[in-house]
Design a protein around this motif. Sequence first.
Motif, mmCIF file in Angstrom:
data_model
loop_
_atom_site.group_PDB
_atom_site.id
_atom_site.type_symbol
_atom_site.label_atom_id
_atom_site.label_comp_id
_atom_site.label_asym_id
_atom_site.label_seq_id
_atom_site.Cartn_x
_atom_site.Cartn_y
_atom_site.Cartn_z
ATOM 1 N N PRO A 127 -69.565 -64.292 28.632
ATOM 2 C CA PRO A 127 -68.758 -65.544 28.309
ATOM 3 C C PRO A 127 -69.294 -66.461 27.203
ATOM 4 C CG PRO A 127 -70.133 -65.745 30.419
ATOM 5 C CD PRO A 127 -70.448 -64.246 29.612
ATOM 6 N N ASN A 128 -68.466 -67.360 26.770
ATOM 7 C CA ASN A 128 -68.879 -68.487 26.090
ATOM 8 C C ASN A 128 -69.231 -69.628 26.743
ATOM 9 O OD1 ASN A 128 -66.359 -69.232 26.782
ATOM 10 N ND2 ASN A 128 -65.832 -69.665 24.517
ATOM 11 N N GLN A 129 -69.422 -69.594 27.820
ATOM 12 C CA GLN A 129 -69.922 -71.017 28.626
ATOM 13 C C GLN A 129 -70.987 -70.456 29.572
ATOM 14 O OE1 GLN A 129 -66.855 -73.858 29.830
ATOM 15 N NE2 GLN A 129 -65.279 -72.841 29.061
ATOM 16 N N LEU A 130 -72.156 -71.455 29.671
ATOM 17 C CA LEU A 130 -73.082 -71.152 30.543
ATOM 18 C C LEU A 130 -72.687 -71.264 31.956
ATOM 19 C CD1 LEU A 130 -76.129 -73.322 28.759
ATOM 20 C CD2 LEU A 130 -75.889 -70.656 29.011
ATOM 21 N N THR A 131 -71.514 -72.051 32.308
ATOM 22 C CA THR A 131 -71.369 -72.281 33.838
ATOM 23 C C THR A 131 -70.494 -70.989 34.117
ATOM 24 O OG1 THR A 131 -69.177 -73.130 32.831
ATOM 25 C CG2 THR A 131 -70.734 -74.799 33.545
ATOM 26 N N ARG A 132 -70.212 -70.069 33.238
ATOM 27 C CA ARG A 132 -69.694 -68.728 33.708
ATOM 28 C C ARG A 132 -70.473 -67.712 33.679
ATOM 29 N NH1 ARG A 132 -65.142 -67.624 29.527
ATOM 30 N NH2 ARG A 132 -65.026 -65.841 30.910
ATOM 31 N N LEU A 133 -71.971 -67.993 33.305
ATOM 32 C CA LEU A 133 -72.856 -66.926 33.104
ATOM 33 C C LEU A 133 -73.154 -66.488 34.549
ATOM 34 C CD1 LEU A 133 -73.802 -65.785 30.774
ATOM 35 C CD2 LEU A 133 -75.930 -67.099 30.900
ATOM 36 N N THR A 134 -72.288 -65.687 35.430
ATOM 37 C CA THR A 134 -72.891 -65.485 36.497
ATOM 38 C C THR A 134 -72.779 -63.604 36.735
ATOM 39 O OG1 THR A 134 -70.498 -65.543 37.240
ATOM 40 C CG2 THR A 134 -71.449 -67.391 37.725
ATOM 41 N N PRO A 135 -73.295 -63.381 37.718
ATOM 42 C CA PRO A 135 -73.412 -61.951 37.938
ATOM 43 C C PRO A 135 -71.935 -60.758 38.148
ATOM 44 C CG PRO A 135 -74.837 -62.864 39.256
ATOM 45 C CD PRO A 135 -74.279 -63.904 38.828
ATOM 46 N N GLY A 136 -71.036 -61.808 38.524
ATOM 47 C CA GLY A 136 -69.829 -61.159 38.733
ATOM 48 C C GLY A 136 -69.120 -61.020 37.237
ATOM 49 N N GLU A 137 -69.354 -61.866 36.171
ATOM 50 C CA GLU A 137 -68.881 -61.805 34.917
ATOM 51 C C GLU A 137 -69.067 -60.354 34.498
ATOM 52 O OE1 GLU A 137 -66.977 -63.603 32.913
ATOM 53 O OE2 GLU A 137 -66.723 -65.223 34.207
ATOM 54 N N PHE A 138 -70.341 -59.776 34.828
ATOM 55 C CA PHE A 138 -70.799 -58.539 34.281
ATOM 56 C C PHE A 138 -70.626 -57.058 35.006
ATOM 57 C CE2 PHE A 138 -73.441 -62.052 32.315
ATOM 58 C CZ PHE A 138 -73.295 -61.655 31.100
ATOM 59 N N LEU A 139 -69.784 -57.622 36.398
ATOM 60 C CA LEU A 139 -69.520 -56.204 36.976
ATOM 61 C C LEU A 139 -67.882 -56.172 37.000
ATOM 62 C CD1 LEU A 139 -71.282 -57.456 40.301
ATOM 63 C CD2 LEU A 139 -72.176 -55.806 38.492
ATOM 64 N N ARG A 140 -67.547 -56.003 35.441
ATOM 65 C CA ARG A 140 -66.258 -55.732 35.249
ATOM 66 C C ARG A 140 -66.083 -54.697 34.436
ATOM 67 N NH1 ARG A 140 -63.422 -61.073 33.130
ATOM 68 N NH2 ARG A 140 -65.398 -61.311 31.882
ATOM 69 N N ILE A 141 -64.573 -54.360 34.141
ATOM 70 C CA ILE A 141 -64.546 -53.023 33.313
ATOM 71 C C ILE A 141 -63.801 -53.670 31.961
ATOM 72 C CG2 ILE A 141 -63.198 -50.908 32.764
ATOM 73 C CD1 ILE A 141 -63.122 -50.622 35.902
ATOM 74 N N PRO A 142 -64.678 -53.709 30.805
ATOM 75 C CA PRO A 142 -63.999 -54.234 29.450
ATOM 76 C C PRO A 142 -62.982 -53.319 28.849
ATOM 77 C CG PRO A 142 -66.066 -53.422 29.298
ATOM 78 C CD PRO A 142 -65.805 -53.055 30.481
ATOM 79 N N VAL A 143 -61.900 -53.560 28.788
ATOM 80 C CA VAL A 143 -60.582 -52.942 28.166
ATOM 81 C C VAL A 143 -61.140 -52.583 26.667
ATOM 82 C CG1 VAL A 143 -59.353 -54.819 27.226
ATOM 83 C CG2 VAL A 143 -58.196 -52.476 27.725
ATOM 84 N N GLU A 144 -61.686 -53.357 25.918
ATOM 85 C CA GLU A 144 -62.316 -53.364 24.766
ATOM 86 C C GLU A 144 -63.412 -52.175 24.507
ATOM 87 O OE1 GLU A 144 -61.388 -57.474 25.671
ATOM 88 O OE2 GLU A 144 -62.994 -55.983 26.322
ATOM 89 N N GLY A 145 -63.943 -51.923 25.259
ATOM 90 C CA GLY A 145 -64.929 -50.650 25.494
ATOM 91 C C GLY A 145 -64.121 -49.547 25.596
ATOM 92 N N ILE A 146 -63.247 -49.311 26.558
ATOM 93 C CA ILE A 146 -62.260 -48.114 26.853
ATOM 94 C C ILE A 146 -61.572 -47.793 25.368
ATOM 95 C CG2 ILE A 146 -60.372 -47.329 27.899
ATOM 96 C CD1 ILE A 146 -61.143 -49.152 30.301
#
Length: 653
Positions: A127-146
Motif C-alpha cells: 500500500p502507499n500509506q503506513l496505516t494500511r501496512l498490515t498483514p492482511g494487505e499481503f494475503l491477497r491475490i494480485p490481478v496484475e501478477g496473474i
Amino acid sequence: MPHSTRFRQPPNTKKATTTDDLPPDSPPDSPPEQTPDDTGADTAAGTDTAVDTDTAAADTDTDSSAADATTGDLSAATTGSTSDAAAPDEDIVRGGWQDRYPAVARTVASAVTVSAAVLVLAALLLPNQLTRLTPGEFLRIPVEGIFGAALLLLLPPKARRVAAVVAGVGLGLRTLLNCLDMGFYSVLARPFDPVLDWILFDDAESFLRDSIGQAGATAAVIGVVVLVLGLLVLMTLAVVRLSRLMVRHSAVATRTTLVLGTVWITCAALGVQLAGVPVASTNTADLVQDSAQRLRASLADQRVFAKEARKDAFRDTPPDQLLTGLRGKDVLFTFIESYGRSAIADPAMASQIDAVLKDGTKRLHKAGFASRSAWLTSPTAGGGSWLAHSTFMSGLWINNQQRYRTVTSSDRMPLTDAFKRSGAWRTAGIMPGVTRSWPEGKFYGLDHVYDTHHLGYKGPQFSWSRVPDQFSLSAFERLEHGKRHGKRHDKPLMSEIILVSSHNPWAPIPKMIGWDELGDGSVYHGIQKAGKDPKEVWKDPAQVRTEYRRAIEYSLHSLVSYMEKYGNKNTVLVFLGDHQPVPTVTGENASRDVPVALVAHDPAVLDRISGWGWQKGLKPGPKTPVWRMDTFRDRFLTAYGPRPGATPPRAAH
C-alpha cells in the motif's frame, strides 16, 4: 588399443571413449562431443551440472584404478606425460562451488527463487500509506501478477525478456512511489506529487543537515541513493528470474495461472474479504490509475490557476483607499510554526495550552490589549509553511509548489504589499528560517528582509531552528520597531515575522530569559546543551507530542511577553499558525485548522471586525467560525478599507 588414448578422456564422461568413437576430423586427444542430453535442460542454478561432474569424476577414478591394475604404472606409457594424466584431477579441484557443493547450490537456488517471488508479490500488494501496512494487505491475490504471468508465458523468447525487464523496472518505480507516498502521508498528510514535489527533496536534505549535521545528512542521502538503485536492480532481476522459471516449467505455470485467475474472479464476484481487506486485489492498478489522475490534474491545474491568479479585485484600488482603518498603526503579522488546532483540542495537550492562552489573554488585558480569535483552514499540513504564508497573504489557495511559483511571479497584490502600495507604511520581514537568497521577498512588498544572517545571532542552533523566537522578536525591536519609536523612521511599520522555534523536530527547545540578558545569543549555549536530543525524543511518539506542546508554549510565551514589554497603543498584532504538525502528533485524519488571533490596544481596531463573530481572547472556541485561509486577505482589506461595516464574504467551513 593404446593406453594413452583410453586414459586421456575428460572426467565428465561416464564411459571410456576410444578413438573409434571420435569423429573422423577430431584428433585423438580431443574430448568427445556432448549431446543435449549430456548437458541437461535446466542449469540455472548449476545443480544438475554439479551432480554430473561429481558422478563422472567418480567413474573416471574407478576406470583409472582398474587400468592401473591391469597395465601397471601409467608413467611408463609412451604417449602421455605425468602432467597430462593429472589434468582431470586439477579440473575437478578447480571447479565452481556449485560443482563441489551441489546440495548447497540447490538450496541457494531455491532460496533465491522464493525471495524473488516474495519481493515481486510484496511490491504488487504494497500500500502507499503506513496505516494500511498490515498483514492482511499481503494475503491477497494480485490481478496484475496473474495478467503478467499469462503475458510472459505467451510471448516469444526475445519479447519475453524485454517485457520482463520493463515489468521489473516499472514495478520497482511503483514501489519507490509507494514509499514516497508513505513518507508524504506521514509528514504532509498527502501523497507525493510526481510533477511538483521533487524540489522538496532539497528542503528535506537541508532539514537533515540542520537536525543531525552535515555528515549524517550526507550519509542519509548516499544511503537513499543506494537503496533506490538496489530496489530497481533487484526487482528487475527478480522478475527476469521468475519469467525463466515459468518458461522452464510452462505446464505447471500455465495451470497455476489459470487456477489463480479463477479464484480471483470468484473472490471478486463474491466480495470475499480477509481481515477486512478484499482478497481479490487490484492494488497496483488502482495506484497507477490514481497517480495518472493526479498527474493530469497537476498539469491541468497550472492553466486554471494562472487565470485565477490574474483576477484580483483589489489590484486597482487607489493607494489612498487601502487600509484606511489602520493608518498610523504598527501592524505585525506573525506566523507560529506548526501551531495547529490539535495543540488546543487534543486532550493530551489541551489543558496545558489552554492555561498558556488564558494566562496570555489576562497578561495582555492588563497591558491594555484586547484580542479576538478564530480558526483558519490551512492548505497544507505537517510542513510546507511557505504555502500557508502565500495563501494567507495572496488570498489564493496555494497547495502545491507550482501554484506557489505562479503566484509569486505574478502581479497579484498580497496583503503585505497592500501596506507598501498605500505609501503609508515602511515594510520589513523577520525571516530566521531563510538561509539563502529569497527572491520571493519582492512579491511580498517588503522594503527590507532580515534573514538568519542579519539578525545578529551568535548563539547555537536549536536543531532545525536557527534562531530562538525570543531573540528574533528582540532583533525585530532592535532593528526596526525600536527605531520607529526613536523617530528614525517617519512612517509606521508593517512587518511579517516568522517564529520557528516550534519547528519539527521540537528538540532541544529554548527557554525564556530576561530580555536584557539576550545579548548576541551566546547565552543560549548552555540552554542548548541542556536540551533533549531529537534522536532520542523521536523514539517515542508520546515524547514527540510532549516536546511539541512545550515548543508551542515557548513560542506563545515569547510573543505575549514581547507585546507586554514593547507593545503600545498603536501596536496591532495578527498571529496564527501556519499548519498542523505531523501525524505523529495529531494522529491520522486530523483537520487542517489553525488558530488565528487579532490583538490591538485601540478598541476601534477590533470594532472593525465585530461582524466576524470571532471569540474574545486568544483561544478560539469549538463553535468559532472556520474560514479557509485564502479568504482572510479580502476580509481584512474590506474591514479596514474606506467602508467599515461592509458585509464580509460568507465564511467557509
